[in-house]
Design an enzyme around this catalytic site. Structure first.
Site: not given
Length: 193
Positions: A11-12, A25, A33-35, A123, A126-127
């Site tokens: 987990d970052i 984004n 997500g991560v964001d 990326s 979801i990208y």
């Protein structure tokens, strides 16, 4: 300069490194997500700092492939480096744009004096980029950045960064990055760089 590159599952938001990279984004105001996880864990100070960046120096948002640093709020890291990855679903399929996310993030890390940096699989997910392509491009870009930093006349590039850790959320993603790291350096070079 020797730059150590490693990949772990984890987990970052729990990384005790100098900087973590946010797959942001362009609005910098949080997302999924991560964001979303980074914004949630960092608390309101991160969002406030991102809003100030948008109000002052980035009124149009952060460009794809670029990076910018903020404080880390409640996270154990000192900085969050936000980068906007290319979105394959929007036709952004240039490997050089993806490679730029990693090299620009390292440039920013060096500028703030970070010795250690954690990256997600920018990326992927979801990208729409294939995780094996992301791994190959990321590892190639970071290796090329480290090679360029050797003997570079400017102390801002590569002076401080000593560790890059890919912190990945799933075993399959970790396996792709481990394979890219195990490949000889010439085979992991990003296309278009």
């Amino acid at each position: 300069m020797v730059l150590r590159i490693e990949a772990v599952r984890g987990d970052i938001t729990r990384e005790h490194l100098d900087a973590i990279v946010n797959a942001a984004n362009s609005t910098l105001l949080g997302g999924g997500g991560v964001d979303g996880a980074i914004h949630d864990a960092a608390g309101p100070a991160l969002l406030a700092e991102c809003r100030e960046l948008r109000r002052t120096v980035l009124p149009d948002g952060l460009a794809v492939g670029d990076a910018v640093a903020t404080g880390a709020g409640l996270l154990p890291a000192r900085w969050v480096i936000h980068t906007v990855g290319p979105n394959a679903y929007r036709g952004q399929r240039d490997p050089a744009l993806l490679a730029s996310c990693f090299t620009r993030s390292l440039d920013v890390a060096a500028q703030v004096g970070a010795a250690s940096v954690a990256f997600p699989a920018v990326s992927a997910g979801i990208y729409g980029w294939d995780v094996h392509d992301v791994a190959r491009i990321a590892v190639g870009a970071i290796r090329a950045w480290a090679e360029a930093a050797v003997g570079a006349p400017t102390p801002a590039r590569g002076r401080h960064v000593q560790l890059v850790r890919f912190v990945l959320f799933a075993d399959a993603v970790l396996a792709a990055f481990e394979a890219a790291l195990a490949a000889p350096a010439g085979t992991a070079e990003p296309v278009g760089s």
